[in-house]
Design a protein around this motif. Structure first.
Motif: not given
Ligand code: SF4
Length: 671
Positions: A286, A339, A341, A359, A361, A545-546, A611, A614-615, A634, A640
């Motif tokens: 992250h 990442i 996921h 998490d 996701h 991102s994931c 990440c 995305c965060i 996402n 965000r």
């Molecule tokens: S949604 Fe974004 S912050 Fe969360 S695991 Fe996926 S890439 Fe990382």
């Protein structure tokens, strides 16, 4: 470790509990809050307006969550807005000697961030009173041993210093929740369970077969019947059944592992070993790019140093416990091995498994037909001991997509379409199992299916999955090196029964979907591109991102950008375009296919996996409210990915928009 816990003394709380300490009313009037912090007890009446909608972001803003131990007790409510003011300062709640915290409607909105109730607990809060309390926040309170109630009548009793009957907090609760409250939290409850002091009543339906959805079947296979004898599995479960399920994989990332590790060391023992470390995974994903994203002011406050401690604590715990850690790159630049996921799907998940992660996701892995869901810190920590996790079997929603989608429409568009469906938009899918099916889903690759299961978090579902099929077999052969018969055997029996019960069936015509965007603020704000009347100029394009950093996503970016490169077109001069993979495997895939050269030729910046943006913690974040970003991630909740305007779109659209400088769908060349 288990033997030591079985020998440990653990008892239920007494039938009446004393909650000594002051009462803090979180009011709309900042002055009243400040008075209480200064030592004046408030003679509250319903005429004094309490704050509604206190989110976990207000209880512990994101930067506070870089702390992971009792230091959190210095910070509860630091983000609490009363009128235009933030009356609560560092340490003021703890110094005030408050045992009870009172607010209005919807206490604990937002994320599953367990740092919030833990910060309250460490500041001395033992009881939360509110008109209504959000489910996950309430569950996290119970897991930690904080009482909750919506009965304001308790306040008079507390003022009279009466002891409160424990039944005040347990009446009307299910068997497991009641037990957790009575034992003062999930850990003590689990110790009692290991000792055989807690024997759950087996619900009658479990004995009888019934038609089940795939999600229910997987839960039934993993149902814990008798932990002391290792008895697992029941013929059937049904929605509403409450119990524990055995997990196959448990994973966490650096935002959560350190706090869970502290719980483990304090409550189980510094030298104790986790149960079956081979099935636990940890990730540094992250915050690897945080040094590039944190403001100089925050760095000056020392927060970067605090955040870097998260990585150190996780690494030390993983090493001491023999847990596999997918860590930070040590190459002189930022980035991560993967990442969470992305790696769980690429290398670990198998059809029919139960996977938990720290998490929201986590459902990403449902793309291969497993039940994967996110849990809080205490649940992760407890799963290191028991290997199982508490749940109540949810109902199942079936989402059927039929028809042949246009070439420039992807799984992301499917999800933006689903997210604007009235059933989903009104919150009715919250907490449900979501089964994606239909020929349009079957035609998707496993990578694209993962975009759908990943975004079940935005749907609000408990988890999402796609039943395994021939595509899954091919995936397992390619990614796990399985022989065909082995992969087919793993999938045995993993399909919903024809007469399984669904609480809702949503039918969508995939052929009618066009490339979509979600307007800033919420992924549910979906529109077809072109519906907004004005062209939307973009400053930043983010492809990663994931959700959108998988191999097939890279194929999509590369397809659009290769065409541009051949035409001699480059990224629009005013656009900053970032491409970021979900894992080193995906990066290698890009290298082998020459994608990195294409990305460079058109002027995109390639970033190591993480990440990041995305965060709001890496290159690609906006810096001002006016900046416009088109992104393949996402969710686009406010803030965000920086303070700017964040539009969501599919990977083709993100690449095409980076080239034109305006939100633009990719149009495939006609033959
Ligand atoms: S949604 Fe974004 S912050 Fe969360 S695991 Fe996926 S890439 Fe990382």
């Amino acid at each position: 470790m288990l033997d030591a816990l079985r020998a440990r003394s653990v008892e239920k709380l007494p039938a009446r509990v004393a909650l000594e300490g002051r009462i803090l009313f979180l009011c709309e009037d900042a002055g009243l809050v400040r008075d209480q912090l200064a030592g004046r007890d408030l003679a509250w009446t319903p005429a004094i307006k309490l704050r509604d909608d206190i989110s976990t972001d207000e209880i512990t803003p994101a930067y506070i969550c870089y702390y992971y131990d009792e230091t959190l007790g210095e910070f509860p409510y630091l983000g609490l807005k009363c009128g235009q003011e933030f009356p609560i300062t560092r340490g003021s709640v703890k110094r005030g000697g408050f045992a009870v915290s009172v607010s209005g409607k919807r206490r604990g909105k937002g994320s599953s961030r367990e740092q919030s109730p833990y910060a309250e607990m460490c500041a001395g809060v033992k009881l939360v009173v509110a008109e209504n309390i959000e489910r996950i926040y309430r569950e996290n309170c119970q897991n930690l041993g904080i009482f909750t109630t919506t009965d304001f009548g308790i306040l008079d009793k507390l003022r009279r210093r009466e002891e409160i009957p424990l039944s005040t907090f347990t009446d009307g609760e299910g068997e497991i929740t009641r037990g957790i409250i009575e034992y003062g939290g999930l850990f003590n409850y689990n110790v009692a369970r290991l000792q055989g002091k807690v024997v759950l009543t087996p619900p009658a339906p479990r004995a009888a077969k019934r038609p089940m959805t795939l999600g229910e079947k997987i839960l039934a296979r993993h149902w814990v019947v008798d932990p002391s004898k290792g008895k697992i599995g029941v013929p059937a479960v049904k929605p509403g059944d409450e119990g524990f399920v055995l997990t196959d994989i448990r994973f966490s990332h650096e935002y959560v592992t350190p706090m869970a590790a502290i719980f483990f060391e304090q409550l189980v023992g510094k030298d104790a070993k986790v149960n079956d470390p081979g099935s636990i995974l940890m990730f540094r994903d992250h915050l690897t790019f945080l040094p590039e994203a944190m403001t100089p002011e925050r760095i000056k406050e020392g927060l970067l140093d605090v955040a870097l401690e998260l990585e150190k604590k996780q690494r030390a715990f993983a090493e001491a416990q023999g847990i596999k850690l997918y860590g930070e790159l040590r190459l002189g630049h930022h980035g991560s091995e993967a990442i969470c996921h992305s790696k769980i799907l690429e290398s670990h998940a198998l059809p029919g498994q139960v996977i938990i992660g720290s998490d929201s996701h986590t459902p990403h892995a449902g793309a291969v037909g497993c039940v994967a869901f996110g849990v809080g810190t205490t649940a992760i920590f407890n799963s290191w001991i028991t290997k199982d996790v508490r749940l109540q079997v949810p109902e199942t929603v079936k989402v059927v997509l039929r028809g042949r989608k246009p070439t420039n429409v992807t799984a992301k568009d499917f999800m933006l379409e689903i997210l604007r469906h009235p059933y989903v938009k009104s919150g009715k899918a919250i907490g449900k199992l979501v089964e994606y099916c239909g020929d349009a889903v079957e035609s998707l690759s496993v990578d694209e299916r993962a975009t759908m299961t990943n975004m079940t978090a935005e749907v609000g579902g408990f988890t999402g999955y796609v039943a395994p099929d021939a595509k899954t077999v091919d995936y397992l052969m390619e990614y796990r090196g399985m022989m065909r018969d082995e992969a087919e055997r793993v999938m045995g029996g993993l399909a919903s029964d024809a007469d399984a019960e669904y609480c809702e069936v949503i039918e969508i015509d995939a052929a009618a979907i066009r490339p979509m965007i979600a307007l800033p603020g919420d992924p549910g704000n979906g529109l077809h591109i072109g519906e907004p009347e004005t062209r939307i100029k973009v400053d930043i394009a983010y492809a990663g991102s994931c959700t959108a950093g998988k191999k097939e996503d890279m194929d999509m970016y590369a397809r659009v950008l290769r065409e541009a490169s051949e035409r001699g077109t480059r990224v629009a001069p005013w656009v900053k375009f970032f491409i970021q993979c979900g894992s080193q495997d995906v990066k290698r895939y890009c290298e082998e296919r020459g994608y990195l050269d294409i990305f460079r030729q058109v002027g995109a910046t390639f970033l190591e996996p993480s990440c990041g943006a995305c965060i709001n913690a890496g290159p690609g974040v906006s810096k001002t409210r006016d900046e416009v970003t088109i992104s393949a991630i996402n969710r686009n909740f406010p803030g965000r990915s920086g303070p700017g305007q964040l539009y969501l779109a599919n990977p083709y659209t993100v690449a095409a928009s980076a080239l034109t400088g305006y939100i633009t769908p990719w149009e495939p060349p006609s033959n």
